[in-house]
Design a protein around this motif. Sequence first.
Motif, PDB file in Angstrom:
ATOM      1  N   ARG A  64      -6.328  -1.233  -9.090  1.00 14.10           N
ATOM      2  CA  ARG A  64      -7.862  -1.119  -9.842  1.00 14.10           C
ATOM      3  C   ARG A  64      -9.091  -0.041  -9.500  1.00 14.10           C
ATOM      4  NH1 ARG A  64      -7.800  -6.412 -11.022  1.00 14.10           N
ATOM      5  NH2 ARG A  64      -6.660  -6.856 -12.971  1.00 14.10           N
ATOM      6  N   ASN A  65      -9.111   0.278  -8.696  1.00 13.77           N
ATOM      7  CA  ASN A  65      -9.811   1.558  -7.982  1.00 13.77           C
ATOM      8  C   ASN A  65      -8.991   2.668  -8.132  1.00 13.77           C
ATOM      9  OD1 ASN A  65     -13.323   1.098  -7.257  1.00 13.77           O
ATOM     10  ND2 ASN A  65     -11.495  -1.132  -6.928  1.00 13.77           N
ATOM     11  N   MET A  66      -7.792   2.561  -7.897  1.00 15.01           N
ATOM     12  CA  MET A  66      -7.585   3.534  -8.076  1.00 15.01           C
ATOM     13  C   MET A  66      -7.583   4.541  -9.201  1.00 15.01           C
ATOM     14  SD  MET A  66      -3.587   2.096  -6.296  1.00 15.01           S
ATOM     15  CE  MET A  66      -2.321   3.837  -7.245  1.00 15.01           C
ATOM     16  N   PHE A  67      -7.544   4.062 -10.563  1.00 10.71           N
ATOM     17  CA  PHE A  67      -7.846   4.888 -11.543  1.00 10.71           C
ATOM     18  C   PHE A  67      -9.444   5.155 -12.042  1.00 10.71           C
ATOM     19  CE2 PHE A  67      -4.543   1.998 -12.130  1.00 10.71           C
ATOM     20  CZ  PHE A  67      -3.868   2.425 -13.076  1.00 10.71           C
ATOM     21  N   GLY A  68      -9.740   6.604 -11.693  1.00  8.02           N
ATOM     22  CA  GLY A  68     -10.832   6.963 -11.549  1.00  8.02           C
ATOM     23  C   GLY A  68     -11.216   8.993 -11.966  1.00  8.02           C
ATOM     24  N   GLY A  69      -9.615   9.037 -12.699  1.00 12.35           N
ATOM     25  CA  GLY A  69      -9.662  10.431 -12.505  1.00 12.35           C
ATOM     26  C   GLY A  69      -8.650  10.942 -10.922  1.00 12.35           C
ATOM     27  N   GLY A  70      -7.807  10.114 -10.080  1.00 13.09           N
ATOM     28  CA  GLY A  70      -7.117  10.275  -9.411  1.00 13.09           C
ATOM     29  C   GLY A  70      -8.506  10.432  -8.552  1.00 13.09           C
ATOM     30  N   ARG A  71      -9.673  10.206  -7.853  1.00  8.43           N
ATOM     31  CA  ARG A  71     -11.357  10.106  -7.255  1.00  8.43           C
ATOM     32  C   ARG A  71     -10.553   8.996  -6.282  1.00  8.43           C
ATOM     33  NH1 ARG A  71     -16.248   9.510  -8.168  1.00  8.43           N
ATOM     34  NH2 ARG A  71     -15.389   8.222 -10.054  1.00  8.43           N
ATOM     35  N   TYR A  72      -9.831   8.080  -6.012  1.00  8.22           N
ATOM     36  CA  TYR A  72     -10.038   7.090  -5.436  1.00  8.22           C
ATOM     37  C   TYR A  72      -8.984   6.609  -4.587  1.00  8.22           C
ATOM     38  CZ  TYR A  72     -13.553   6.232  -9.289  1.00  8.22           C
ATOM     39  OH  TYR A  72     -14.724   6.403  -9.222  1.00  8.22           O
ATOM     40  N   TYR A  73      -8.502   5.616  -4.869  1.00  4.90           N
ATOM     41  CA  TYR A  73      -7.584   5.352  -3.277  1.00  4.90           C
ATOM     42  C   TYR A  73      -5.727   5.598  -3.936  1.00  4.90           C
ATOM     43  CZ  TYR A  73     -10.923   3.014  -0.807  1.00  4.90           C
ATOM     44  OH  TYR A  73     -11.379   3.466  -0.022  1.00  4.90           O
ATOM     45  N   SER A  74      -5.916   6.915  -4.873  1.00  4.80           N
ATOM     46  CA  SER A  74      -4.862   7.800  -5.071  1.00  4.80           C
ATOM     47  C   SER A  74      -3.538   8.294  -4.669  1.00  4.80           C
ATOM     48  CB  SER A  74      -4.684   7.884  -6.929  1.00  4.80           C
ATOM     49  OG  SER A  74      -6.148   9.046  -6.678  1.00  4.80           O
ATOM     50  N   SER A  75      -4.324   8.871  -3.274  1.00  2.11           N
ATOM     51  CA  SER A  75      -3.664  10.171  -2.719  1.00  2.11           C
ATOM     52  C   SER A  75      -3.197   9.439  -1.095  1.00  2.11           C
ATOM     53  CB  SER A  75      -4.852  10.801  -1.601  1.00  2.11           C
ATOM     54  OG  SER A  75      -5.973  10.984  -2.863  1.00  2.11           O
ATOM     55  N   ILE A  76      -1.435   9.755  -1.754  1.00  6.97           N
ATOM     56  CA  ILE A  76      -0.433   9.002  -0.464  1.00  6.97           C
ATOM     57  C   ILE A  76      -1.089  10.157   1.620  1.00  6.97           C
ATOM     58  CG2 ILE A  76       0.825   8.759  -1.549  1.00  6.97           C
ATOM     59  CD1 ILE A  76       2.381  11.608  -0.556  1.00  6.97           C
ATOM     60  N   TRP A  77      -1.537  11.272   1.250  1.00  2.91           N
ATOM     61  CA  TRP A  77      -2.031  11.437   2.463  1.00  2.91           C
ATOM     62  C   TRP A  77      -3.256  10.267   3.030  1.00  2.91           C
ATOM     63  CZ3 TRP A  77      -6.411  12.687   1.512  1.00  2.91           C
ATOM     64  CH2 TRP A  77      -6.906  13.369   0.465  1.00  2.91           C
ATOM     65  N   ARG A  78      -3.512   9.673   2.253  1.00  2.00           N
ATOM     66  CA  ARG A  78      -4.358   8.939   3.688  1.00  2.00           C
ATOM     67  C   ARG A  78      -4.400   7.667   3.886  1.00  2.00           C
ATOM     68  NH1 ARG A  78      -9.206   7.656  -0.678  1.00  2.00           N
ATOM     69  NH2 ARG A  78     -10.502   6.962   1.088  1.00  2.00           N
ATOM     70  N   GLY A  79      -2.978   8.047   4.485  1.00  3.35           N
ATOM     71  CA  GLY A  79      -2.180   6.011   4.283  1.00  3.35           C
ATOM     72  C   GLY A  79      -1.214   5.752   5.259  1.00  3.35           C
ATOM     73  N   ILE A  80      -1.403   4.922   5.993  1.00  3.73           N
ATOM     74  CA  ILE A  80       0.188   4.748   6.689  1.00  3.73           C
ATOM     75  C   ILE A  80       0.508   4.136   5.180  1.00  3.73           C
ATOM     76  CG2 ILE A  80      -1.380   2.773   8.014  1.00  3.73           C
ATOM     77  CD1 ILE A  80       0.885   4.466  10.278  1.00  3.73           C
ATOM     78  N   TYR A  81       2.071   3.696   5.428  1.00  2.00           N
ATOM     79  CA  TYR A  81       2.848   2.461   5.303  1.00  2.00           C
ATOM     80  C   TYR A  81       4.040   1.990   5.839  1.00  2.00           C
ATOM     81  CZ  TYR A  81       0.501   5.956   0.687  1.00  2.00           C
ATOM     82  OH  TYR A  81      -0.242   6.029   0.602  1.00  2.00           O
ATOM     83  N   LYS A  82       4.537   1.291   5.376  1.00  2.00           N
ATOM     84  CA  LYS A  82       5.652  -0.158   6.521  1.00  2.00           C
ATOM     85  C   LYS A  82       7.066   1.071   5.853  1.00  2.00           C
ATOM     86  CE  LYS A  82       4.326  -3.984   8.261  1.00  2.00           C
ATOM     87  NZ  LYS A  82       4.536  -5.627   8.554  1.00  2.00           N
ATOM     88  N   LYS A  83       7.753   1.000   6.317  1.00  4.88           N
ATOM     89  CA  LYS A  83       9.232   1.925   5.042  1.00  4.88           C
ATOM     90  C   LYS A  83       9.802   0.709   4.947  1.00  4.88           C
ATOM     91  CE  LYS A  83      12.669   5.087   6.121  1.00  4.88           C
ATOM     92  NZ  LYS A  83      14.247   5.224   7.200  1.00  4.88           N
ATOM     93  N   GLU A  84       9.379  -0.482   5.525  1.00  2.00           N
ATOM     94  CA  GLU A  84      10.587  -1.438   5.003  1.00  2.00           C
ATOM     95  C   GLU A  84       9.665  -1.968   3.909  1.00  2.00           C
ATOM     96  OE1 GLU A  84      11.082  -6.216   6.640  1.00  2.00           O
ATOM     97  OE2 GLU A  84       8.742  -5.335   6.323  1.00  2.00           O
TER      98      GLU A  84
END
Length: 320
Positions: free
Chosen positions: A147-167
Amino acid sequence: MKVSIIVPVYNAEKYLDKCIESIVRQTEREIEIILIDDDSTDKSGNICENWALKDSRIKVFHIENLGVSNARNCGIRYASGQYIMFVDSDDWIRSDMVEILLNSIENGNSQAVFCNYITVKDDQEILCEDVLEYKNYQNEEVLEVVRNMFGGGRYYSSIWRGIYKKEVIEDNHISFRNLKFAEDLVFNLEYLLNCDKVQIMNDELYYYRVNSTSALQSLKNNVVEIQKVPKEIYGIFYKNNKVGMFEEELEREVEITIKRTFDIDNRYSLFKQNILTFSMENIIGKSCKNIIVNLFIKEKWTRLYVYLWMMKIKNYILKK
């Protein structure tokens, strides 16, 4: 191999050395650096090859220019790491970013970890906004992050701030959509809906450069691309049986898209035509139709339209 760091590169010769150097100097050494040269027309391709000669962990791929989403998807296919990270070619990262995120995702047994970042604009560093509690989000709590991804792109919508499991990416067939706008948001949305444990941490590990010549900036005048986003978001919610849980977020995204449509049309003469195309072609669908209807019933559409015109008049008067 622990972590694959994917860097899509397109005409970034001005900033590319600083970006790659920040990755090469990471305290975590068990990484591979995947540079995807998206058919650059400047010296970016040569810069990538020169770095590959200096460091055996660097792999360079030259591909046809089909956009950043395609470049990232290629990077995922070529990645051999257990975890995936993304860095944009005009940005850079703190020397211990990979180590901190890797330790966090492994020790916390999470599917994703997101950190804070610093925006760099005209040599000024701006700290990012605190919008969520820093902790591990489990099971239904993960929906709070969504839900906090929906704020005009200001929140947790950017992929470069994270680490992901390839699995998680491979098991759920997650990829970047063929979008030129908000592709990060759409990817993160689909990824997080397949997670049951996500960590948010307050360490500022990424440096995001505001670049007036970036692809995002150039899209401010591209109505068609911006209007694709709500339909893609709806499709992901529908696929994951979450439409009913996120009606407010879908409605908010429609409103934001309407406002963007208004704002980016400098002459405003095509606003009615753009809105008609938007509602009839781009977001049409069973539940999406209901969202449009709700906007009319609640008079939100009318109020939004009037507000936008009032702001236009106010700005015109202030300029005079």
